[in-house]
Scaffold this motif. Sequence first.
Motif: not given
Length: 159
Positions: A79-80, A133-141, A145-147, A150-155
Amino acid sequence: MNAVDLSLYRPNVGVVLFNPAGQVWFGRRAGTPEPWNWQFPQGGVDDGEDLEVAARRELHEETGVRSIALLGRTSEWIPYDFPKEPQGRKSWSGWKGQRQQWFAFRLTGTHDEIDLNAHGEPEFDAWRWGRLEEAPGLIVPFKRPVYEQVVRAFAEWAA
């Protein structure tokens, strides 16, 4: 830690599309100013809709892609909260935020299949391949935490 009441969150699916080289698809949200305007496809779940069916539908609607193979998915809802300031049409009346199940798919066709105008008004106006691993830095703040989850889950499927 307090349990989150998931009934307050709109059901939603997110998709990470991997190419055969392990790169991921990023879309630039149409009409969204920089710097946080790149994201993965995502969208709402219709009443009674199977979550994988919803993920495949959203991916097709937003990217035109149909040639995919399921790699995996998150096991629980993530959730977010919506931000406190108004966000236009995405501030869903009556919802505290969204709860997402995420799916990882591998593109089995070619990138020529990508068509941002495949379904109605485009969500994205550009796309590119990048590193997971770029994803969290590209998404709205507020979605960061969701991204990160997701990065950890799909690494394991990343380049």
